[in-house]
Design a protein around this motif. Structure first.
Motif, mmCIF file in Angstrom:
data_model
loop_
_atom_site.group_PDB
_atom_site.id
_atom_site.type_symbol
_atom_site.label_atom_id
_atom_site.label_comp_id
_atom_site.label_asym_id
_atom_site.label_seq_id
_atom_site.Cartn_x
_atom_site.Cartn_y
_atom_site.Cartn_z
ATOM 1 N N ASN A 130 16.518 16.917 2.402
ATOM 2 C CA ASN A 130 17.126 17.126 1.083
ATOM 3 C C ASN A 130 18.218 18.179 1.089
ATOM 4 N N PHE A 131 18.299 18.973 2.176
ATOM 5 C CA PHE A 131 19.322 20.015 2.209
ATOM 6 C C PHE A 131 20.717 19.421 2.403
ATOM 7 N N ASP B 399 10.923 37.378 1.179
ATOM 8 C CA ASP B 399 11.780 38.477 1.606
ATOM 9 C C ASP B 399 11.235 39.115 2.879
ATOM 10 N N SER B 426 17.373 33.879 5.133
ATOM 11 C CA SER B 426 17.268 34.193 3.709
ATOM 12 C C SER B 426 17.848 33.053 2.861
ATOM 13 N N ILE B 427 18.907 32.405 3.357
ATOM 14 C CA ILE B 427 19.474 31.279 2.593
ATOM 15 C C ILE B 427 18.521 30.080 2.632
ATOM 16 N N LEU B 428 17.964 29.783 3.815
ATOM 17 C CA LEU B 428 17.035 28.645 3.906
ATOM 18 C C LEU B 428 15.806 28.874 3.038
ATOM 19 N N HIS B 430 15.647 30.607 0.327
ATOM 20 C CA HIS B 430 16.055 30.382 -1.061
ATOM 21 C C HIS B 430 16.113 28.884 -1.364
ATOM 22 N N LEU B 431 16.731 28.117 -0.455
ATOM 23 C CA LEU B 431 16.818 26.667 -0.673
ATOM 24 C C LEU B 431 15.407 26.071 -0.729
ATOM 25 N N TYR B 432 14.539 26.538 0.180
ATOM 26 C CA TYR B 432 13.181 26.010 0.195
ATOM 27 C C TYR B 432 12.470 26.289 -1.131
ATOM 28 N N LYS B 433 12.629 27.527 -1.624
ATOM 29 C CA LYS B 433 11.957 27.866 -2.890
ATOM 30 C C LYS B 433 12.462 26.984 -4.028
ATOM 31 N N SER B 435 13.703 24.124 -3.722
ATOM 32 C CA SER B 435 13.494 22.701 -3.457
ATOM 33 C C SER B 435 12.200 22.198 -4.085
ATOM 34 N N VAL B 477 19.168 19.945 -3.373
ATOM 35 C CA VAL B 477 17.966 20.352 -2.657
ATOM 36 C C VAL B 477 16.687 19.869 -3.348
#
Lengths: 584, 584
Positions: A130-131, B399, B426-428, B430-433, B435, B477
């Motif tokens: 999904n990314f 974090d 940290s970016i991944l 954030h995307l995971y959260k 998503s 995402v």
């Protein structure tokens, strides 16, 4: 235990209830797909720079393994255009096309790709597909289609041209244009024209002649086979290969061999990044086809199990003389339309291709490469769809930038740079958008307990109280933004005595944002200004309680904004004013 | 026009109002910083693997250029520890330390870094510094401090050890431990101990002796100079260099030379990635110091103009025999505490260092490298702060993972891998959260117009209507997530007749999410289920109107959720039930 096993090996599930009806439907679908797949397999191997048999081999064991481990009932796995192009790009960097090292590198690439997919599946990381944003995928597929079609022009012209980007390819073709082989061009153009006609008009024409829909369907899919037979016979009968028409030549006869990928550290190091890229692209392409088809029959596919199915298929390709495979778009739709009910259709296709590998390979000796190129061109041009540019332009400039960057860079700098840039661009644009969240100053809608943007509604405000509604989660990307915004709205010496932050749309406060809130609180506190929060969501509050922020807060946390307004306003010299849009 | 020029060249702004008082304050601050900077410049050049004069040169012209183009009134620019380490890592990959090529590569690195910073500034991309999360920066600085201190142990021991990672360094030091030069170790340990004592206790001790605070401050900052003088005199008097104590040796006497960076394509290609990394790290470090100090005096800095100021400083370093520079943490705080009022303090510091380059270089011939190593160790250990690990562990596991990955990978695999992994992690995360957004099924709070989560509150529901509140913006995402969720909540054959999506916390719907909404609408429409939206924010609605989604929508868009509830509910056979938490 049994259920777990059935989840990991779906064949145990659907195999038990396999009926005679499903069997005959699967068989018909397999026949149609086999007819379609024989020329395609040869053609995509050509595209990948591999000998033609690699395409056939990649369509036998991998299909069987996917039938065992995959969850889609219609997905047809094998060599596909985009992955073949990516394979050519990747192994072209480590070995010379035509050498033994090149074919071995293809095995290594398939092995690494398979191992990575299985690993992702075991770690249940299917969601990472999904990314990739939809417009980026659409742009990438379109640009790849253009690149692939252009790369095949050299076979149609019968010249020796190369290049990984559109300018390189066009430059190289133009440079070699004087060497055009006119006989090859005649064969290639006729084959291309014929295949376009078959795709557009044959079904309608057959219906006009009175053929039933099933027969018309089979005949339409057999178009490439007809082109193959006609051009092969022509080349053989007229001896055109003596006139410079490139032909497929000798293809080994027999079942797929057992092969060993080269897993030396050097080669693995060079191929691991392309393997990951190929896995992700292949998985995304495959899973979106599978989901689309499953949805039509109200079935579900399991993305994590799909990773394992595709991974097994690629590992199979690595050990049986193939190269990276995935679920193909066109052939899966054909398989589905032809009535495939279970993955057994795939297994039957594998049998068909095994027969082809055993019996038919001598017959393709005189097959001109121009015919295969025509097959590829007609297949990939159906993937080309620039309308996504217009649609995203109308809907969202950020999406447009991502898709335009993907298309432009794929065409201009090659597939690997193109797709990587697309992914990075879409993520950076998302971060950029959230880095400047919408923050509205709100006031009370008279006679209600609702608060609305003072710029859009007639609301009551208290001059000494500033209420800001933050319309975004607070995290590192926008942490500083809120700090700057409040410093701007409540400068030193301002007459504001309370700031209320309305957190109704704040779904997260990460550690960076917490530090910014502490800095805001510190500054306001030094100025003697109170800082209050309202409508903080449960999970956010739980987290704030674990820090020291609430102890240091120079103010209170209120359940509702109205409560905050009433309580804080009561301490102050309440001056209510009604603003409206026209005054601002 | 004039204002634009003043913005681009801030010296034109503050220079006009320069007062005698500001002049004398700036002069005192410059004196203190110069005393501090002389040994530091030599030491950081040593850390970067460059001859000592490179550190001095990097502290002259760059400071003057920053004073002209920068916006911070307290930032002290020059060689700093982390950037020196990054420089050593980057140019160690393209040239052998001690060769002419190494020093030229340092110039190239400074040039590329400067050009990149200026470009970012002109494009006003200063906000991109926010894409680094605070915990990742804190973790990176801490891990770099440990690496730097460890790397200097070899000078304290007088052995020849190497390595870019903590295990490499420790292994190499242990292997060479038997070769320890005991005289060097004695000098190094004494210097380190003395400097720690000065830092911790001297100020207090001087106060005890009756010294005024300004004098105490200057004397404390002069600690490194005292160590330099004492150890240099000792080595010279006792001839300790004959006993294997490594000394600085000949340093060319004179002002910075004019130098040309090597801009050959090969070298630029190899250094461009490290240059970008150094620029970003340097900028982030510098800008956070500048912002912290500016906030204390209620001043503002302009991040975009800071990029230009730091870029100019680095371009200056490239043409005057230096290497990459940035705003230093410790020296800026010293400059600020010492009373610097304008960037002129920096210019005066440059004059001080120019005098040093001209007059003092012969005096450092016998200066032992162990003393410089002691200066570095004491300076960087003050940056080391592992408490961020504990703080993030308590507050937010995501974090914590980012900071732990940054520290672990920086120590284990080196600075470049470490910081890159930290940013990506940290970016991944954030995307995971985002998503897997929080989506609550809501019902009406009896007697009100409010809707709340049915799992947390006693609310009224209508069984044939499903209302889902989506607590996140919808973008690529999480586009598929909502599709799956609705398919799960409203499966085929369900008795639900209407689905209402409450968009109160949806701040964006990107093109991928639009396609998912279309797919959801298509499926529900095929099932005869209505799809409605409520509380759609203005900007989101504006955008939806530009697509065909609203035409195809099998339902309506309502301003408020209550209106949707009443209208849709009226069409249905209304069955109201009250659920409460205990039943679920």
């Amino acid at each position: 235990m049994i259920n777990n096993l059935r989840r990991l090996v779906p064949v145990l599930d659907w195999g038990r209830n396999y009926t005679r009806g499903a069997f005959s439907n699967d068989l018909i679908a397999a026949l149609i797909v086999t007819i379609m797949l024989i020329p395609q397999s040869l053609a995509y191997a050509l595209l990948a720079g591999l000998p033609p048999e690699a395409g056939i081999y990649a369509s036998i064991v991998p299909i069987v393994l996917y039938a065992i481990f995959g969850t889609s009932r219609a997905l047809a796995v094998g060599p596909v255009a985009v992955v073949s192009l990516l394979t050519a790009t990747a192994i072209g960097q480590v070995a010379e096309q035509g050498t033994a090292g090149y074919a071995v590198a293809a095995l290594t690439l398939a092995f690494l790709s398979g191992a990575f997919l299985v690993l992702m599946g075991v770690m249940r990381l299917g969601f990472m597909a999904n990314f990739l944003s939809h417009p980026v995928i659409a742009g990438f597929i379109t640009a790849s289609g253009v690149l692939i079609a252009t790369s095949q022009l050299r076979h149609i012209l019968g010249v020796d041209a190369h290049g990984h980007t559109l300018p390189e390819m066009i430059g190289s073709i133009l440079a070699h244009l004087p060497e055009t082989n006119w006989v090859t061009l005649a064969i290639g153009s006729l084959a291309t024209g014929f295949l376009f006609w078959v795709r557009k008009h044959l079904k309608h024409f057959l219906g006009f002649l009175g053929a039933g829909p099933v027969l018309a369907n089979i005949l339409t899919k057999a178009g490439p086979v007809a082109a193959v037979v006609a051009t092969t016979v022509t080349v053989w009968a007229l001896g055109l290969n003596a006139q410079g028409v490139q032909i497929v030549g000798t293809v080994p006869q027999g079942l797929p061999p057992f092969t060993m990928p080269d897993l030396s550290l050097d080669l693995v190091g060079e191929l691991i990044a392309p393997a990951i890229l190929i896995s992700i692209i292949g998985f995304v392409e495959s899973v979106s086809v599978a989901q689309t088809l499953a949805a039509k029959k109200r079935q579900r596919i399991d993305p994590d199990q799909e990773l394992i199915g595709l991974g097994a298929a690629n590992l199979g390709a690595a050990f049986t003389g193939g190269y990276p495979v995935t679920g193909g778009f066109a052939r899966s739709v054909v398989n589905f339309d032809a009535g495939a009910e279970t993955p057994a259709a795939g297994a039957f296709t594998a049998v068909g291709l095994a027969i082809a590998a055993f019996a038919l390979t001598p017959l393709v000796y005189f097959l001109p490469k121009a015919t295969l190129a025509a097959t590829i061109i007609v297949a990939v041009l159906s993937l080309v769809d620039f309308s996504v540019l217009k649609k995203t332009w109308v809907y969202s400039r950020a999406d447009f930038v991502a898709v335009a960057a993907t298309i432009g860079l794929t065409l201009g700098l090659g597939v690997e740079v193109g797709v990587a840039s697309g992914v990075v661009t879409s993520i950076l644009l998302h971060l950029y958008k959230t880095s400047r969240p919408h923050v509205a100053e709100v006031g009370l809608v008279p006679g209600s307990q609702h608060f609305r943007n003072i710029l859009r509604h007639e609301v009551e405000t208290i001059p000494s109280i500033v209420t800001l509604r933050v319309d975004e989660s607070l995290y590192f990307v926008n942490a500083r933004f809120l700090e700057d915004l409040i410093q701007h709205r409540v400068p030193d010496g301002s007459s504001v005595s309370h700031v209320i932050l309305m957190f109704s749309a704040v779904n997260e406060v990460d550690y960076s944002a917490l530090e910014s809130l502490e800095a805001i609180n510190q500054r306001l506190s030094d100025m003697g200004v109170g800082l209050h929060l309202s409508e903080v969501k449960g999970p956010v509050m739980d987290r704030l309680k674990r820090s020291h922020f609430l102890d240091q807060l120079n103010g209170r946390v209120f359940l509702s904004q109205y409560e905050a307004w009433i309580t804080v306003g009561a301490h102050d010299n309440v001056v209510e004013t009604v603003r409206n849009r026209s005054k601002l």
